[in-house]
Scaffold this motif. Structure first.
Motif, PDB file in Angstrom:
ATOM      1  N   ASP A 106      -3.584   0.650  -3.124  1.00 60.33           N
ATOM      2  CA  ASP A 106      -3.040  -0.706  -3.028  1.00 60.33           C
ATOM      3  C   ASP A 106      -2.108  -0.938  -4.204  1.00 60.33           C
ATOM      4  OD1 ASP A 106      -4.519  -1.254  -0.740  1.00 60.33           O
ATOM      5  OD2 ASP A 106      -6.219  -2.043  -1.871  1.00 60.33           O
ATOM      6  N   ARG A 107      -0.894  -1.373  -3.941  1.00 56.27           N
ATOM      7  CA  ARG A 107       0.120  -1.601  -4.979  1.00 56.27           C
ATOM      8  C   ARG A 107       0.990  -2.777  -4.579  1.00 56.27           C
ATOM      9  NH1 ARG A 107      -1.258   0.509  -9.654  1.00 56.27           N
ATOM     10  NH2 ARG A 107      -3.206   0.243  -8.612  1.00 56.27           N
ATOM     11  N   ALA A 108       1.510  -3.470  -5.578  1.00 56.42           N
ATOM     12  CA  ALA A 108       2.420  -4.586  -5.351  1.00 56.42           C
ATOM     13  C   ALA A 108       3.837  -4.266  -5.817  1.00 56.42           C
ATOM     14  CB  ALA A 108       1.906  -5.828  -6.080  1.00 56.42           C
ATOM     15  N   ALA A 109       4.011  -3.133  -6.498  1.00 55.69           N
ATOM     16  CA  ALA A 109       5.341  -2.766  -6.989  1.00 55.69           C
ATOM     17  C   ALA A 109       5.441  -1.247  -7.046  1.00 55.69           C
ATOM     18  CB  ALA A 109       5.594  -3.355  -8.376  1.00 55.69           C
ATOM     19  N   LEU A 110       6.679  -0.755  -6.995  1.00 56.53           N
ATOM     20  CA  LEU A 110       6.918   0.684  -7.006  1.00 56.53           C
ATOM     21  C   LEU A 110       8.205   0.955  -7.764  1.00 56.53           C
ATOM     22  CD1 LEU A 110       6.255   3.534  -5.749  1.00 56.53           C
ATOM     23  CD2 LEU A 110       7.751   2.861  -3.863  1.00 56.53           C
ATOM     24  N   PHE A 111       8.129   1.807  -8.765  1.00 55.81           N
ATOM     25  CA  PHE A 111       9.310   2.299  -9.470  1.00 55.81           C
ATOM     26  C   PHE A 111       9.468   3.749  -9.057  1.00 55.81           C
ATOM     27  CE2 PHE A 111       7.847  -1.163 -12.090  1.00 55.81           C
ATOM     28  CZ  PHE A 111       9.013  -1.769 -12.501  1.00 55.81           C
ATOM     29  N   PHE A 112      10.701   4.174  -8.827  1.00 54.08           N
ATOM     30  CA  PHE A 112      10.900   5.562  -8.435  1.00 54.08           C
ATOM     31  C   PHE A 112      12.148   6.122  -9.089  1.00 54.08           C
ATOM     32  CE2 PHE A 112      13.052   2.944  -5.358  1.00 54.08           C
ATOM     33  CZ  PHE A 112      14.270   3.575  -5.180  1.00 54.08           C
ATOM     34  N   SER A 113      12.186   7.433  -9.134  1.00 57.65           N
ATOM     35  CA  SER A 113      13.342   8.130  -9.682  1.00 57.65           C
ATOM     36  C   SER A 113      13.829   9.123  -8.650  1.00 57.65           C
ATOM     37  CB  SER A 113      12.960   8.864 -10.970  1.00 57.65           C
ATOM     38  OG  SER A 113      14.041   9.662 -11.400  1.00 57.65           O
ATOM     39  N   THR A 114      15.107   9.083  -8.364  1.00 63.37           N
ATOM     40  CA  THR A 114      15.674  10.005  -7.389  1.00 63.37           C
ATOM     41  C   THR A 114      16.190  11.271  -8.060  1.00 63.37           C
ATOM     42  OG1 THR A 114      17.837   8.949  -7.571  1.00 63.37           O
ATOM     43  CG2 THR A 114      16.361   8.154  -5.839  1.00 63.37           C
ATOM     44  N   GLY A 115      16.127  11.304  -9.382  1.00 63.22           N
ATOM     45  CA  GLY A 115      16.681  12.452 -10.101  1.00 63.22           C
ATOM     46  C   GLY A 115      18.191  12.301 -10.216  1.00 63.22           C
ATOM     47  N   CYS A 116      18.753  13.046 -11.108  1.00 59.09           N
ATOM     48  CA  CYS A 116      20.186  12.930 -11.323  1.00 59.09           C
ATOM     49  C   CYS A 116      20.701  14.242 -11.907  1.00 59.09           C
ATOM     50  CB  CYS A 116      20.473  11.776 -12.285  1.00 59.09           C
ATOM     51  SG  CYS A 116      22.213  11.545 -12.609  1.00 59.09           S
ATOM     52  N   HIS A 117      21.778  14.716 -11.377  1.00 61.99           N
ATOM     53  CA  HIS A 117      22.423  15.902 -11.934  1.00 61.99           C
ATOM     54  C   HIS A 117      23.924  15.818 -11.677  1.00 61.99           C
ATOM     55  CE1 HIS A 117      21.958  17.023  -7.713  1.00 61.99           C
ATOM     56  NE2 HIS A 117      22.974  17.836  -7.908  1.00 61.99           N
ATOM     57  N   GLN A 118      24.676  16.537 -12.448  1.00 58.51           N
ATOM     58  CA  GLN A 118      26.127  16.542 -12.283  1.00 58.51           C
ATOM     59  C   GLN A 118      26.477  17.222 -10.960  1.00 58.51           C
ATOM     60  OE1 GLN A 118      28.358  15.035 -14.313  1.00 58.51           O
ATOM     61  NE2 GLN A 118      26.612  14.317 -15.478  1.00 58.51           N
ATOM     62  N   ALA A 119      27.241  16.544 -10.135  1.00 55.76           N
ATOM     63  CA  ALA A 119      27.639  17.097  -8.844  1.00 55.76           C
ATOM     64  C   ALA A 119      28.859  17.998  -8.967  1.00 55.76           C
ATOM     65  CB  ALA A 119      27.916  15.959  -7.858  1.00 55.76           C
ATOM     66  N   SER A 120      29.548  17.909 -10.074  1.00 56.07           N
ATOM     67  CA  SER A 120      30.757  18.702 -10.287  1.00 56.07           C
ATOM     68  C   SER A 120      30.624  19.502 -11.575  1.00 56.07           C
ATOM     69  CB  SER A 120      31.976  17.780 -10.394  1.00 56.07           C
ATOM     70  OG  SER A 120      33.109  18.500 -10.834  1.00 56.07           O
ATOM     71  N   ASP A 121      31.152  20.709 -11.556  1.00 53.55           N
ATOM     72  CA  ASP A 121      31.145  21.523 -12.775  1.00 53.55           C
ATOM     73  C   ASP A 121      32.507  21.510 -13.469  1.00 53.55           C
ATOM     74  OD1 ASP A 121      32.516  23.069 -10.952  1.00 53.55           O
ATOM     75  OD2 ASP A 121      31.391  24.903 -11.314  1.00 53.55           O
ATOM     76  N   LYS A 132       0.833  -1.205   0.000  1.00 52.60           N
ATOM     77  CA  LYS A 132       0.000   0.000   0.000  1.00 52.60           C
ATOM     78  C   LYS A 132       0.867   1.253   0.000  1.00 52.60           C
ATOM     79  CE  LYS A 132      -3.380  -0.494   2.536  1.00 52.60           C
ATOM     80  NZ  LYS A 132      -4.708  -0.676   2.886  1.00 52.60           N
ATOM     81  N   ILE A 133       0.370   2.281  -0.704  1.00 51.02           N
ATOM     82  CA  ILE A 133       0.944   3.622  -0.625  1.00 51.02           C
ATOM     83  C   ILE A 133      -0.075   4.484   0.107  1.00 51.02           C
ATOM     84  CG2 ILE A 133       1.769   5.627  -1.915  1.00 51.02           C
ATOM     85  CD1 ILE A 133       2.423   3.688  -4.240  1.00 51.02           C
ATOM     86  N   ARG A 134       0.343   5.104   1.215  1.00 48.64           N
ATOM     87  CA  ARG A 134      -0.542   5.993   1.977  1.00 48.64           C
ATOM     88  C   ARG A 134      -0.177   7.441   1.634  1.00 48.64           C
ATOM     89  NH1 ARG A 134      -3.841   3.608   5.436  1.00 48.64           N
ATOM     90  NH2 ARG A 134      -3.247   1.616   6.350  1.00 48.64           N
ATOM     91  N   PHE A 135      -1.182   8.227   1.351  1.00 52.26           N
ATOM     92  CA  PHE A 135      -1.001   9.635   1.020  1.00 52.26           C
ATOM     93  C   PHE A 135      -1.371  10.492   2.220  1.00 52.26           C
ATOM     94  CE2 PHE A 135      -1.623   7.361  -2.905  1.00 52.26           C
ATOM     95  CZ  PHE A 135      -0.666   7.915  -3.740  1.00 52.26           C
ATOM     96  N   LYS A 136      -0.833  11.714   2.268  1.00 46.42           N
ATOM     97  CA  LYS A 136      -1.178  12.634   3.354  1.00 46.42           C
ATOM     98  C   LYS A 136      -2.643  13.027   3.294  1.00 46.42           C
ATOM     99  CE  LYS A 136       3.419  14.311   4.260  1.00 46.42           C
ATOM    100  NZ  LYS A 136       4.341  15.448   4.329  1.00 46.42           N
ATOM    101  N   SER A 137      -3.214  13.007   2.086  1.00 45.45           N
ATOM    102  CA  SER A 137      -4.647  13.238   1.914  1.00 45.45           C
ATOM    103  C   SER A 137      -5.121  12.345   0.780  1.00 45.45           C
ATOM    104  CB  SER A 137      -4.932  14.710   1.588  1.00 45.45           C
ATOM    105  OG  SER A 137      -4.346  15.067   0.356  1.00 45.45           O
TER     106      SER A 137
END
Length: 143
Positions: free
Chosen positions: A60-75, A50-55
């Motif tokens: 109900d879910r059996a799987a979850l895909f997520f993205s943490t984002g990605c960016h260059q840490a160095s210039d 289950k995924i519970r929301f603040k509102s």
């Protein structure tokens, strides 16, 4: 999109606004969007249930895909003058991993969309061979 793996897909933005283009693509593929912030995820014995929301109702879910984002840490690559693609990755020669700046080589998440250790190792090996060859050419040991 995950629809090629299963029909029942729901996108959750955890309260983050999504672009109009992303919203259009979700709608085009029949994927509902839950914008509410996520309060928690629940499961039993290592399996999501289950995924519970603040509102709003739980999901109900059996799987979850997520993205943490990605960016260059160095210039550093930018300071060196390396060309970058529209996503911020350093543009390289696919055969040598050399950048647009002669003598500057990169591998891994600096240059690719695919952030896999195996890909970074392969790119590093290609770069090492190219660097060695460049030294041999410079020093007159090969043509």
């Amino acid at each position: 999109m995950m629809k090629h793996w299963m029909a029942d897909v729901v996108a959750c933005s955890d309260g983050t606004e999504i672009s109009a283009d992303a919203a259009r693509k979700l709608k085009q593929h029949g994927i509902p969007l839950r914008n509410e912030p996520i309060a928690s995820v629940e499961g039993a014995e290592g399996v999501l249930t289950k995924i519970r929301f603040k509102s709003g109702p739980d999901l109900d879910r059996a799987a979850l895909f997520f993205s943490t984002g990605c960016h260059q840490a160095s210039d550093l690559s930018e300071l060196l003058g390396c060309k970058r693609d529209r996503k911020g990755g350093v543009v390289t020669d696919s055969a040598t991993e050399e950048t647009s700046v002669p003598g500057v080589y990169v591998a891994g998440d600096v240059s690719r969309d695919v952030l896999l250790v195996a890909a970074a190792i392969a790119e590093g090996a290609k770069a090492a061979v190219a660097i060695n060859k460049a030294f041999l050419l410079r020093d007159g040991f090969c043509e």
